[in-house]
Scaffold this active site. Structure first.
Site, PDB file in Angstrom:
ATOM      1  N   ILE A 111       0.847  -1.188   0.000  1.00 22.37           N
ATOM      2  CA  ILE A 111       0.000   0.000   0.000  1.00 22.37           C
ATOM      3  C   ILE A 111       0.882   1.237   0.000  1.00 22.37           C
ATOM      4  O   ILE A 111       1.657   1.460   0.929  1.00 22.37           O
ATOM      5  CB  ILE A 111      -0.926  -0.007   1.248  1.00 22.37           C
ATOM      6  N   GLU A 112       0.789   2.008  -1.086  1.00 24.14           N
ATOM      7  CA  GLU A 112       1.742   3.095  -1.274  1.00 24.14           C
ATOM      8  C   GLU A 112       1.119   4.479  -1.104  1.00 24.14           C
ATOM      9  O   GLU A 112       1.772   5.481  -1.383  1.00 24.14           O
ATOM     10  CB  GLU A 112       2.398   2.970  -2.660  1.00 24.14           C
TER      11      GLU A 112
END
Ligand SMILES: *[C@@H]1O[C@H](CO)[C@@H](O)[C@H](O)[C@H]1NC(C)=O
Ligand SMILES: *[C@@H]1O[C@H](CO)[C@@H](O)[C@H](O)[C@H]1NC(C)=O
Length: 358
Positions: free
Chosen positions: A156-157
């Site tokens: 998850i960026e």
């Protein structure tokens, strides 16, 4: 002449290095790799067949949450919406049969995802369980056909909430007795945070303590990555924070597999083996390394070089043993050659003597 013979001995010896390599994956380092974002990186089956990897993260389920229908994106490998990714089931089975864990990585750099509420997280967990893991969905709704993956990876960026809910919901589904024939499996939760500690997107999820393996991205992050040449101080202190902060997980050093694979943070395989791994592998929960990605690794042979470098390093008597072998081959070749020379001289210059012997 003895120089030439010894060159031949070196050639024979380097052939035995190829055999060594085949064993390196078990004797070397555990490598997790991302596969899926470049059609020319070879098939999943070929990737596992190299014997280089312990974990393969399928990259990525890049669309989900906030009312979006989840979409698996494996670039040119296949087209999930039209059902062609189901053919990967055979490759996944061959990977698993070879002992490679195959996970679904959710998220990635394209940011077509987020979670809008705890119930959004619960719905996504149920979708993942039903369609990729041990849950009940069958047939066309499973993007990877009958494959039962080994877990879910969180890449998850972009900072957003409810990934702790997603982790808790998945962990609770993992404990459900799956329907046969999917029983008896242990499912994993893994994550790929950036190295600044704590991670802006995954801190709450990681704080649940539910993650088995965490591959931290020590690249594209100058404040915490290895500052070549020779300066490991930033990496050392970030590594200490990560390993202390995740006592229940094994922590992997995430790296680019080539200079092109990231903007910064690349370390060549020899430097990694001799300078960087000694900094990280003392941690009790050190797990190995993670590479972005199979495509770059295939082009650069990074893992092959690393496993070979470790093979040599992990044999303290390795150099000695290897030159000992070399000496023995040299001696043997010299013996064979001088026997040949004697026969030749006898045949040419003393044929009568030969008669005599007969
Ligand atoms: C995929 O890999 C090939 C071979 O290394 C490379 O030439 C190409 O640029 C890559 N494509 C993408 C989209 O990264
Ligand atoms: C999630 O993304 C949608 C669509 O881009 C956006 O409308 C929504 O505000 C986002 N929600 C959160 C919690 O970030």
């Amino acid at each position: 002449m003895s120089g030439k013979l010894c060159f031949l001995a070196s050639v024979l010896l380097s052939m035995s290095t190829v055999v060594d390599l085949a064993m390196a994956a078990s004797g070397g380092v555990n490598i997790a790799v991302y596969w899926g974002q470049n059609g020319s990186e070879g098939t999943l089956g070929e990737t596992c067949g190299t014997g280089l990897y312990a974990y393969v993260n399928l990259a990525f389920l890049s669309t989900f949450g906030a009312g979006r229908a989840p979409v698996l994106n494996l670039a040119d490998h296949c087209d999930a919406p039209s059902g062609t990714c189901a053919s990967l089931a055979a490759d996944i089975a061959s990977c698993q049969a070879a002992g490679v864990k195959v996970l679904l990585s959710i998220g990635g750099g394209a940011l077509g995802y987020n979670l809008s509420s705890p119930s959004d997280a619960r719905d996504l967990a149920a979708y993942l369980w039903d369609n990729f893991l041990g849950g009940g969905a069958t047939g066309a709704s499973r993007p990877l056909g009958d494959a039962v993956l080994d877990g879910v990876d969180f890449d998850i960026e972009s900072p957003s909430r409810f990934y702790d809910d997603l982790a808790r919901n998945l962990a609770s589904l993992y404990t459900r007795a799956p329907r046969p024939p999917r029983g008896g499996k242990t499912y994993l939760l893994t994550a790929a945070p950036q190295c600044p500690y704590p991670d802006a997107s995954l801190a709450a999820a990681l704080a649940t303590g539910l993650f088995d393996h965490v591959w931290v991205q020590f690249y594209n992050n100058p404040p915490c990555q290895y500052a070549a040449p020779g300066d490991a101080s930033a990496l050392r202190s970030a590594w200490a924070q990560w390993t202390a902060g995740l006592p229940a997980a094994t922590v992997f050093l995430g790296l680019p597999a080539s200079l092109d694979a990231a903007d910064s943070g690349f370390v060549d395989a020899d430097t990694l083996a001799s300078q960087v791994l000694p900094v990280v592998e003392g941690a009790a929960n050190y797990g190995g390394i993670m590479l972005w990605s199979r495509s770059y690794d295939k082009d650069s042979s990074f893992s092959v070089k690393l496993q070979a470098a470790l093979q040599n390093r992990n044999k303290p008597t390795g150099a000695g043993a290897s030159s000992h072998t070399k000496r023995r081959i040299c001696k043997w070749l010299t013996f064979v050659y001088s026997e040949f020379l004697i026969q030749y001289v006898v045949l040419h210059y003393y044929p009568s003597q030969l008669q005599f012997y007969n």
